[in-house]
Design a protein around this motif. Structure first.
Motif, PDB file in Angstrom:
ATOM      1  N   LEU A 134     -23.150 -95.066  29.343  1.00 38.52           N
ATOM      2  CA  LEU A 134     -23.479 -95.738  28.090  1.00 38.52           C
ATOM      3  C   LEU A 134     -24.777 -95.202  27.490  1.00 38.52           C
ATOM      4  CD1 LEU A 134     -22.651 -99.452  28.986  1.00 38.52           C
ATOM      5  CD2 LEU A 134     -21.115 -97.614  28.271  1.00 38.52           C
ATOM      6  N   ARG A 135     -24.829 -95.209  26.163  1.00 43.45           N
ATOM      7  CA  ARG A 135     -26.039 -94.842  25.423  1.00 43.45           C
ATOM      8  C   ARG A 135     -26.216 -95.806  24.264  1.00 43.45           C
ATOM      9  NH1 ARG A 135     -26.973 -88.350  24.664  1.00 43.45           N
ATOM     10  NH2 ARG A 135     -27.039 -87.779  26.876  1.00 43.45           N
ATOM     11  N   LEU A 136     -27.421 -96.338  24.125  1.00 40.44           N
ATOM     12  CA  LEU A 136     -27.758 -97.227  23.007  1.00 40.44           C
ATOM     13  C   LEU A 136     -28.884 -96.573  22.233  1.00 40.44           C
ATOM     14  CD1 LEU A 136     -27.744-100.674  24.861  1.00 40.44           C
ATOM     15  CD2 LEU A 136     -25.857 -99.550  23.671  1.00 40.44           C
ATOM     16  N   ALA A 137     -28.693 -96.430  20.914  1.00 37.44           N
ATOM     17  CA  ALA A 137     -29.642 -95.649  20.128  1.00 37.44           C
ATOM     18  C   ALA A 137     -30.346 -96.467  19.062  1.00 37.44           C
ATOM     19  CB  ALA A 137     -28.915 -94.475  19.467  1.00 37.44           C
ATOM     20  N   SER A 138     -31.607 -96.127  18.848  1.00 35.11           N
ATOM     21  CA  SER A 138     -32.356 -96.534  17.658  1.00 35.11           C
ATOM     22  C   SER A 138     -32.686 -95.238  16.922  1.00 35.11           C
ATOM     23  CB  SER A 138     -33.631 -97.279  18.045  1.00 35.11           C
ATOM     24  OG  SER A 138     -34.549 -96.408  18.686  1.00 35.11           O
ATOM     25  N   ARG A 139     -33.452 -95.306  15.864  1.00 33.79           N
ATOM     26  CA  ARG A 139     -33.770 -94.085  15.125  1.00 33.79           C
ATOM     27  C   ARG A 139     -34.621 -93.114  15.953  1.00 33.79           C
ATOM     28  NH1 ARG A 139     -33.964 -91.368  10.437  1.00 33.79           N
ATOM     29  NH2 ARG A 139     -35.922 -90.350   9.889  1.00 33.79           N
ATOM     30  N   ARG A 229     -26.130 -96.541  10.271  1.00 33.51           N
ATOM     31  CA  ARG A 229     -25.929 -95.367  11.123  1.00 33.51           C
ATOM     32  C   ARG A 229     -26.411 -94.100  10.426  1.00 33.51           C
ATOM     33  NH1 ARG A 229     -20.872 -97.470  12.286  1.00 33.51           N
ATOM     34  NH2 ARG A 229     -19.853 -95.850  11.049  1.00 33.51           N
ATOM     35  N   THR A 230     -26.163 -94.024   9.114  1.00 36.84           N
ATOM     36  CA  THR A 230     -26.619 -92.854   8.357  1.00 36.84           C
ATOM     37  C   THR A 230     -28.136 -92.775   8.342  1.00 36.84           C
ATOM     38  OG1 THR A 230     -24.658 -92.867   6.932  1.00 36.84           O
ATOM     39  CG2 THR A 230     -26.622 -91.764   6.080  1.00 36.84           C
ATOM     40  N   LEU A 231     -28.789 -93.900   8.090  1.00 39.40           N
ATOM     41  CA  LEU A 231     -30.254 -93.920   8.064  1.00 39.40           C
ATOM     42  C   LEU A 231     -30.828 -93.644   9.454  1.00 39.40           C
ATOM     43  CD1 LEU A 231     -30.777 -97.043   5.768  1.00 39.40           C
ATOM     44  CD2 LEU A 231     -31.079 -94.643   5.133  1.00 39.40           C
ATOM     45  N   THR A 235     -30.539 -88.992   8.791  1.00 36.20           N
ATOM     46  CA  THR A 235     -31.579 -88.880   7.772  1.00 36.20           C
ATOM     47  C   THR A 235     -32.763 -88.077   8.306  1.00 36.20           C
ATOM     48  OG1 THR A 235     -30.942 -91.047   6.896  1.00 36.20           O
ATOM     49  CG2 THR A 235     -33.061 -90.151   6.172  1.00 36.20           C
ATOM     50  N   PRO A 236     -33.017 -86.887   7.750  1.00 35.14           N
ATOM     51  CA  PRO A 236     -34.150 -86.087   8.222  1.00 35.14           C
ATOM     52  C   PRO A 236     -35.479 -86.786   7.955  1.00 35.14           C
ATOM     53  CG  PRO A 236     -32.647 -84.791   6.842  1.00 35.14           C
ATOM     54  CD  PRO A 236     -32.257 -86.219   6.688  1.00 35.14           C
ATOM     55  N   GLY A 237     -36.433 -86.562   8.833  1.00 31.59           N
ATOM     56  CA  GLY A 237     -37.747 -87.169   8.644  1.00 31.59           C
ATOM     57  C   GLY A 237     -38.476 -86.640   7.426  1.00 31.59           C
ATOM     58  N   ASP A 238     -38.119 -85.407   6.994  1.00 30.30           N
ATOM     59  CA  ASP A 238     -38.784 -84.814   5.830  1.00 30.30           C
ATOM     60  C   ASP A 238     -37.946 -84.921   4.557  1.00 30.30           C
ATOM     61  OD1 ASP A 238     -36.812 -83.130   6.702  1.00 30.30           O
ATOM     62  OD2 ASP A 238     -37.977 -81.280   6.499  1.00 30.30           O
ATOM     63  N   VAL A 239     -37.023 -85.881   4.513  1.00 26.74           N
ATOM     64  CA  VAL A 239     -36.218 -86.084   3.307  1.00 26.74           C
ATOM     65  C   VAL A 239     -37.121 -86.489   2.149  1.00 26.74           C
ATOM     66  CG1 VAL A 239     -35.725 -88.538   3.766  1.00 26.74           C
ATOM     67  CG2 VAL A 239     -34.101 -87.182   2.445  1.00 26.74           C
ATOM     68  N   SER A 240     -36.848 -85.959   0.960  1.00 27.74           N
ATOM     69  CA  SER A 240     -37.698 -86.252  -0.193  1.00 27.74           C
ATOM     70  C   SER A 240     -37.217 -87.473  -0.982  1.00 27.74           C
ATOM     71  CB  SER A 240     -37.760 -85.040  -1.128  1.00 27.74           C
ATOM     72  OG  SER A 240     -36.464 -84.684  -1.578  1.00 27.74           O
ATOM     73  N   ARG A 241     -35.898 -87.725  -0.955  1.00 30.01           N
ATOM     74  CA  ARG A 241     -35.340 -88.886  -1.660  1.00 30.01           C
ATOM     75  C   ARG A 241     -34.181 -89.466  -0.859  1.00 30.01           C
ATOM     76  NH1 ARG A 241     -33.260 -88.490  -7.465  1.00 30.01           N
ATOM     77  NH2 ARG A 241     -31.984 -86.840  -6.577  1.00 30.01           N
ATOM     78  N   ILE A 242     -34.088 -90.783  -0.840  1.00 33.97           N
ATOM     79  CA  ILE A 242     -32.912 -91.483  -0.335  1.00 33.97           C
ATOM     80  C   ILE A 242     -32.425 -92.348  -1.482  1.00 33.97           C
ATOM     81  CG2 ILE A 242     -31.985 -93.055   1.403  1.00 33.97           C
ATOM     82  CD1 ILE A 242     -34.401 -92.346   3.162  1.00 33.97           C
ATOM     83  N   VAL A 243     -31.320 -91.957  -2.102  1.00 33.20           N
ATOM     84  CA  VAL A 243     -30.835 -92.625  -3.311  1.00 33.20           C
ATOM     85  C   VAL A 243     -29.577 -93.417  -2.985  1.00 33.20           C
ATOM     86  CG1 VAL A 243     -30.216 -92.343  -5.739  1.00 33.20           C
ATOM     87  CG2 VAL A 243     -31.735 -90.679  -4.643  1.00 33.20           C
ATOM     88  N   ALA A 253     -31.010-101.335   3.332  1.00 31.95           N
ATOM     89  CA  ALA A 253     -31.720-100.132   3.765  1.00 31.95           C
ATOM     90  C   ALA A 253     -33.223-100.364   3.771  1.00 31.95           C
ATOM     91  CB  ALA A 253     -31.368 -98.965   2.845  1.00 31.95           C
ATOM     92  N   LYS A 254     -33.706-101.107   2.806  1.00 37.30           N
ATOM     93  CA  LYS A 254     -35.139-101.398   2.708  1.00 37.30           C
ATOM     94  C   LYS A 254     -35.618-102.177   3.925  1.00 37.30           C
ATOM     95  CE  LYS A 254     -38.539-103.377  -0.496  1.00 37.30           C
ATOM     96  NZ  LYS A 254     -38.713-104.087  -1.791  1.00 37.30           N
ATOM     97  N   VAL A 255     -34.851-103.179   4.333  1.00 37.74           N
ATOM     98  CA  VAL A 255     -35.210-103.980   5.505  1.00 37.74           C
ATOM     99  C   VAL A 255     -35.215-103.110   6.756  1.00 37.74           C
ATOM    100  CG1 VAL A 255     -34.447-105.863   7.008  1.00 37.74           C
ATOM    101  CG2 VAL A 255     -34.385-106.145   4.524  1.00 37.74           C
ATOM    102  N   TYR A 256     -34.194-102.255   6.887  1.00 37.52           N
ATOM    103  CA  TYR A 256     -34.103-101.395   8.072  1.00 37.52           C
ATOM    104  C   TYR A 256     -35.267-100.413   8.139  1.00 37.52           C
ATOM    105  CZ  TYR A 256     -32.525 -97.783  11.265  1.00 37.52           C
ATOM    106  OH  TYR A 256     -32.463 -96.866  12.292  1.00 37.52           O
TER     107      TYR A 256
END
Length: 508
Positions: A134-139, A229-231, A235-243, A253-256
């Motif tokens: 088993l594997r449990l993931a966070s960001r 899951r996408t976030l 999602t790259p750490g150096d992303v310039s925009r998340i639209v 998404a804001k809460v996460y």
């Protein structure tokens, strides 16, 4: 109004940030699409459809239904349409090697209760691939129960940072659990990482409690929804925009991000314009190209991609050239192809065995340049790719980890007209595309109704599977929409005809 073709969608205003990574998230009733754009080009497209949800990461209490020693595996009843496939390697403790003569029947018996996690979705006639590891993931962190080691992402290259991150989770681990520190941990504070570790340990305790209390087969744990899951994972750490184009998804998404990645908060944008997000960002051509059999290179050469059950064949062709510069032209074409091939592999989510037939090169220096370039480019792919090199027949063999179905399998089906060499979009995919076109047409005809003429198959889909999405569009746009069947139209074509409204509403 003239008959529309879905392939004609385009717009003139270009909204691209040069040398930037942008994550675009489109939310519809029944479907979520996420697109990663790098340097103005679409490099990744994920489709989450409620009709065919991904099971990857789900944890079940299964029942061993049948052991097949000749395969050194067993089939597990999960309560799903397909039985899961559990191989011996996924049963043995991590790091343990199977000894000679070792069999699944020495570890499990038919009827046994077993806790398993889905590694790969079912595809074609094969059931989901399972593991007991088993594997449990966070960001930033992955909890690995049963393994006491701490591993650091190879993308974290600074030795001091690696040593620092290795020490943080160790203080919180027991002898029977370990962690993988993900690339995103570089931008997290010590407090944030510790909070994620503690959260994952609580989740694992819940899973253990449920395993003891539940019967088989039972679903006991699932990863977050497609948006989270996408976030978390894509999602790259150096992303310039998340639209994001949906207000509820934007708030979620804001809460996460406030909790898991505060540094990305200022890059989160809510798209509230009237045009569909993917349409405004000019992704239609890239998506069409990702489903095409052949891609034209800047030099005039081409790359042809053919998906088969056994492998993916990629053929590179050179444009006409003189004998004087032939070797140099071939090298330039092959180097161009390297960039396009790595992009298409990721965009189309091609996996398994990949075989590339580059234009033949006589010079070993040229071959080495192509191979070095290819190996360098595949490092940017989030999935593991192994480049084996040139075979004795001049082909390059690669393997890519298989998880979800390819983009072609997600959006379409084999084309009956060309006997499977092409792809035909499903009626559901056409239905979603039609809804986007209706959304655009509604902007021009605010005080009129719209008659939509489509094929019988697409009409049935819009009034059946996609009825909720259609009703939502009507309410959102405040426009009346009447659907008519036109037997002369193929699934990919449709007509949108405005008509005047009577005082009572819909005319006719």
């Amino acid at each position: 109004m003239a008959c529309h073709s879905l392939k004609r969608l385009c717009y003139s205003e270009v909204l691209i940030l040069s040398n930037a990574k942008e994550l675009l998230i489109e939310v519809r009733h029944g479907r979520l699409r996420t697109a990663l754009v790098i340097d103005g080009r679409l490099v990744e497209l994920n489709v989450e459809d409620e009709e065919h949800p991904s099971l990857i990461g789900n944890i079940y209490i299964g029942r061993v239904e049948k052991i097949v020693d000749t395969l050194n595996a067993c089939f597990v009843d999960l309560g799903l349409q397909h039985k899961g496939f559990l191989a011996l390697a996924e049963i043995l403790p991590i790091g343990a090697k199977a000894i000679s003569g070792d069999k699944v029947s020495k570890h499990l018996c038919e009827g046994d209760k077993v806790c398993v996690q889905v590694l790969r979705d079912a595809y074609e006639d094969k059931g989901p691939k399972l593991t007991t590891h088993l594997r449990l993931a966070s960001r930033s962190i992955v909890l690995t129960p049963g393994v006491s080691s701490i591993k650091i992402s190879h993308r974290i290259s600074v030795s001091k940072k690696r040593s620092y991150l290795r020490g943080l989770p160790r203080e919180l681990t027991s002898k029977k659990e370990g962690f993988i520190v993900r690339t995103a941990a570089q931008s997290n504070s010590e407090k944030e990482i510790i909070a994620q570790v503690e959260s994952l340990k609580r989740e694992y305790q819940i899973i253990k409690d449920r395993f003891c209390k539940s019967t088989t087969p039972t679903f006991i744990y699932g990863p977050p929804n497609g948006l989270i899951r996408t976030l978390r994972d894509r999602t790259p750490g150096d992303v310039s925009r998340i639209v994001i184009d949906d207000i509820q998804a934007y708030l979620e998404a804001k809460v996460y991000l406030e909790k898991e990645a505060p540094a990305l908060m200022k890059r989160l944008i809510y798209h509230k314009g009237p045009q569909p997000l993917f349409f405004r960002e000019e992704l239609a051509d890239d998506i069409d190209q990702a489903l095409a059999a052949s891609i034209v290179l800047p030099s005039g050469g081409s790359v042809k991609i053919t998906e088969t059950p056994a492998l993916v064949a990629i053929d590179v062709n050179v444009a006409g050239t003189s004998k004087v510069r032939y070797e140099q032209s071939v090298l330039e074409t092959n180097l161009e192809a390297c960039a396009e091939i790595t992009r298409q592999i990721r965009l189309r989510n091609l996996s398994g065995l990949l075989v590339v037939d580059f234009v033949s090169m006589k010079n070993n220096i040229s071959k080495n340049k192509v191979l070095t370039t290819l190996k360098k480019l595949v490092r940017g792919d989030p999935e593991q790719i192994f480049v084996a090199g040139f075979t004795r027949f001049g082909l390059v063999e690669m393997t890519r980890k298989r998880s979800k179905p390819s983009l072609r399998a997600s959006l379409g089906q084999s084309c009956l007209v060309c006997e499977g060499s092409g792809v035909a979009l499903t009626a559901r995919t056409h239905g979603f595309n039609v809804l986007d076109c209706l959304r655009l047409e509604g902007l021009s005809y605010q005080n009129q109704g719209l008659e939509l003429r489509v094929s019988k198959t697409v009409a049935s889909c819009l009034t059946g599977q996609l009825k909720v999405a259609l009703d939502h569009l009507k309410a959102e746009q405040g426009v009346e929409i009447k659907i008519s069947v036109d037997a002369t139209l193929k699934d990919e074509f449709f007509d949108i005809i405005p008509f005047p409204l009577t005082k009572g509403g819909l005319n006719g």
